[in-house]
Design a protein around this motif. Sequence first.
Motif, mmCIF file in Angstrom:
data_model
loop_
_atom_site.group_PDB
_atom_site.id
_atom_site.type_symbol
_atom_site.label_atom_id
_atom_site.label_comp_id
_atom_site.label_asym_id
_atom_site.label_seq_id
_atom_site.Cartn_x
_atom_site.Cartn_y
_atom_site.Cartn_z
ATOM 1 N N ALA A 152 0.834 -1.208 0.000
ATOM 2 C CA ALA A 152 0.000 0.000 0.000
ATOM 3 C C ALA A 152 0.869 1.257 0.000
ATOM 4 C CB ALA A 152 -0.927 -0.003 1.217
ATOM 5 N N ILE A 153 1.918 1.258 0.826
ATOM 6 C CA ILE A 153 2.775 2.444 0.919
ATOM 7 C C ILE A 153 3.446 2.717 -0.432
ATOM 8 C CG2 ILE A 153 4.875 3.366 1.980
ATOM 9 C CD1 ILE A 153 3.985 1.860 4.552
ATOM 10 N N SER A 154 3.983 1.658 -1.044
ATOM 11 C CA SER A 154 4.666 1.848 -2.327
ATOM 12 C C SER A 154 3.693 2.223 -3.429
ATOM 13 C CB SER A 154 5.406 0.575 -2.724
ATOM 14 O OG SER A 154 6.270 0.188 -1.694
ATOM 15 N N LEU A 155 2.546 1.549 -3.432
ATOM 16 C CA LEU A 155 1.547 1.822 -4.464
ATOM 17 C C LEU A 155 1.066 3.274 -4.367
ATOM 18 C CD1 LEU A 155 -0.296 0.654 -6.706
ATOM 19 C CD2 LEU A 155 -1.971 0.146 -4.936
ATOM 20 N N ALA A 156 0.782 3.703 -3.125
ATOM 21 C CA ALA A 156 0.301 5.072 -2.926
ATOM 22 C C ALA A 156 1.373 6.066 -3.356
ATOM 23 C CB ALA A 156 -0.091 5.292 -1.469
ATOM 24 N N ALA A 157 2.632 5.793 -2.999
ATOM 25 C CA ALA A 157 3.724 6.702 -3.366
ATOM 26 C C ALA A 157 3.853 6.793 -4.879
ATOM 27 C CB ALA A 157 5.039 6.234 -2.748
ATOM 28 N N TRP A 158 3.743 5.661 -5.530
ATOM 29 C CA TRP A 158 3.900 5.641 -6.985
ATOM 30 C C TRP A 158 2.750 6.369 -7.677
ATOM 31 C CZ3 TRP A 158 0.860 2.874 -10.650
ATOM 32 C CH2 TRP A 158 1.360 2.952 -11.971
ATOM 33 N N LEU A 159 1.524 6.043 -7.270
ATOM 34 C CA LEU A 159 0.357 6.691 -7.883
ATOM 35 C C LEU A 159 0.427 8.203 -7.688
ATOM 36 C CD1 LEU A 159 -2.586 4.338 -6.864
ATOM 37 C CD2 LEU A 159 -1.757 4.801 -9.173
ATOM 38 N N PHE A 160 0.710 8.581 -6.450
ATOM 39 C CA PHE A 160 0.752 9.994 -6.101
ATOM 40 C C PHE A 160 1.812 10.726 -6.919
ATOM 41 C CE2 PHE A 160 2.934 13.143 -3.339
ATOM 42 C CZ PHE A 160 1.923 14.090 -3.278
ATOM 43 N N ASN A 161 2.983 10.108 -6.957
ATOM 44 C CA ASN A 161 4.109 10.773 -7.582
ATOM 45 C C ASN A 161 3.983 10.813 -9.104
ATOM 46 O OD1 ASN A 161 6.514 12.110 -7.004
ATOM 47 N ND2 ASN A 161 7.680 10.368 -7.781
ATOM 48 N N THR A 162 3.374 9.772 -9.653
ATOM 49 C CA THR A 162 3.306 9.674 -11.098
ATOM 50 C C THR A 162 2.151 10.473 -11.677
ATOM 51 O OG1 THR A 162 4.041 7.422 -10.716
ATOM 52 C CG2 THR A 162 3.510 8.019 -12.977
ATOM 53 N N TYR A 163 1.002 10.427 -11.002
ATOM 54 C CA TYR A 163 -0.190 11.010 -11.628
ATOM 55 C C TYR A 163 -0.800 12.204 -10.898
ATOM 56 C CZ TYR A 163 0.026 6.615 -14.148
ATOM 57 O OH TYR A 163 0.445 5.562 -14.902
ATOM 58 N N PHE A 164 -0.591 12.322 -9.600
ATOM 59 C CA PHE A 164 -1.440 13.257 -8.863
ATOM 60 C C PHE A 164 -0.710 14.354 -8.100
ATOM 61 C CE2 PHE A 164 -3.687 9.150 -9.096
ATOM 62 C CZ PHE A 164 -4.727 9.555 -9.918
ATOM 63 N N ARG A 165 0.589 14.555 -8.372
ATOM 64 C CA ARG A 165 1.289 15.563 -7.587
ATOM 65 C C ARG A 165 0.929 16.976 -8.053
ATOM 66 N NH1 ARG A 165 6.694 14.639 -6.892
ATOM 67 N NH2 ARG A 165 7.249 16.760 -7.439
#
Lengths: 366, 394
Positions: A152-165
């Motif tokens: 969850a931590i990695s997935l959230a970091a990746w999603l956030f950083n890639t698409y939603f920052r």
Amino acid sequence: MDRQKLQRIGVTAASSVAAVLFALVICGIILLLTGRSPSHVYQTMWDAAGERRIQYDAIQRATPLMFAGCAVALGFKMNLFNIGVEGQYRIAALVTAIVGTRIGFLPAPLHVAVELAVACICGAAWAGIAAFMKVRRGVNEVIATIMLNAIAISLAAWLFNTYFRYTQGNSQNVTTRPIPRSGWMPDIVKDQLNGFFIVALLVVFAYWIVVFKSRFGFRLRASGHNDVAAKTSGISSKRMIVTALLLSGAVAGFIGMQQTLGDSHAYSSQGFVDGIGFLGIAVALLGRNHPIGIVLSALLFGLLAASATKLGLIKVPQEIVQIIEGVIVLSVVIVNEASGRWVDKRTQQRAAHAVEHHLTQQGVTA
Amino acid sequence: MRYSKRLRVASLAVVLGLAAAACGSSAKTTSTTATTKGGTATTAATAGSAAGATTAGSTAGGTSSGGTTFGGKLPDCFGNPTGTVTKGSKAGIAYDTGGRGDGTFNDSAARGADAAKTGLGVTIDELEAKTGDDRNPNLTTLSGNGDNPIIAVGFLFETDLLKIAAANPKTMYGIVDDVPPGANANIFSLVFAANEGSFLVGAAAALKSKSGHIGFIGGQDIDLIHNFEAGYDAGAKAVNSKIIIESKYLGAAGDNAAWTSPDKAKEIATGWYTSGADVIYSAAGGSGNGTIDAAVAAGDGKWAIGVDSDQYLTATPAQQKHILTSMVKHVDVATYDTIRAVGQGATKGAVCTFSLANDGVGYATSGGYVDDIKAKLDGYKADIISGKIVVPAK
């Protein structure tokens, strides 16, 4: 309420209080050994606890803990150990923050309601993976949820950083896009006490109804107590496992909401408050999975943390509060064991007495 | 009694969880600070004895600590206040998770606070965030305690600081490494031109590289660190436009382990050294130690470049032979200057950029390995200050 039940409640409550007192004594000794006056430290915390602002802060901190406590307790009631609360609320917070920005056309109460529904669904879905693995493949939920936390931590970091920052100007505070005002949970006291406290109390109340007063709750507790007996009486334990974990995850989804909808109004990878899932286990343990116990222990943990913020001013490390929390949990176990034995002994004695009484009576009549 | 058995397992897990949370918070520190070097910050013990440390001015009577001289000319952003600091007035420092003793960024702020205490005679109140939930209450407590200024160490304070600064218009605040959005009349944004300092160490890397092949290891893949890389690349290319620069980040935004994984950095650095690179700069918190160890293992002629503090001063003798220089970021000076300026009457918030021009950033000369190229580096420095060279920020 019969005498026995009263006695059991009394013993349970007393043992929780004893655990807290025991923890304070242990920490007092630690403070003495490090050359600090325990009375000064406790006095400072006590005085702080009398301040209105600290009280609000304590409630603010207790709010996510109540959700976490209920989420963990729901699992405990079915003899499941949901250690994955941590990951469930992170995923829920990220997705809710994203969805919250896209549905700004909704009017305020509906906007918030949809956000909360999304949070519940996400939490439940993430917990559902562990439930599926358990009933289909027999994977222990402890292992599965620990792994899911990491994912969850990695997935959230990746999603956030890639698409939603999203950033504003030269700010380094990278978040998702801000949620429009209609999607905010209003404050009860501006910037000090958020409305989620009320939501938390409602959720605890719902927990009480569902677990202790409903037919489903009875089945859940029955399966948790004795799986085989429950099965014999026609309760599907697989179904109970899935339902309990889904409910637990759904409640866990609320944990990050106060921060996301009530405070920062966005999700931030770096500013995210983590670790509440683990504290929730402590809250459920100290509160004995009972709704009132959960509320009180969450408030206690909140008050300890809130009043500890003043300790820096008298040059005492705030870590002392983490020690207090740790010792409370350990002493809960010790005191529970002791009081459990005592209650068992009392029950045995009473049973023996009753049997003896019965026999003598029979002897008399014979 | 099955329940009590469960209870035992559960409590064990809680204790482990609490322990993990405790470890987690120290890891988080570096994420806040994002630019710092773990475990090797200079301490007050080395005060004044630091060879070749950069200085932030040289006014007589300035205080010196950890190789930094305090009490130079105040940057203009403070509005050139002329009053005198009242002895015994209170200044507050709100550290992020990790706090004093984190060996990095919070420690650097602490050095500034200590210098203000001895040099200016102010009282310092310090509160440290144990979790993100503590940031707001800590700022509020300091505000209610009459501290002025109050310095928030790290950009994660932004959201809370905006609320609290608005509620306490008569108190001055500082925030390190961040420019909060909006016009904030009572907030000093204390930001560092890390790209400028990185330009100089990039030039040093290119000048010292025999293979024409160097590397950069970043912590989290975030703008704050891109700023370091951009400067480093520009500096290296200014010397040698054909230079090969490897680049790698240890983790995504929010992956706090990126700051505390020297093993990962070591693996990457070892690979690059083996394939011919001979200078590697890391802006990756505590992970940077892995790069230094890889340079030691790779042998003579392989260099590592430190970040934030002058890492030479706290390295082992074996490591010292491989630390070419360090990009120094003076959070301590920013902290001290804010306390001094507000004490002297500064009342108008502004963005303060600590750059090469005011010695807010710089390169370290300890070890003497860059002595032969010092003239060239100082030439670049002068060009950057004069505006002849514009260093990219991203």
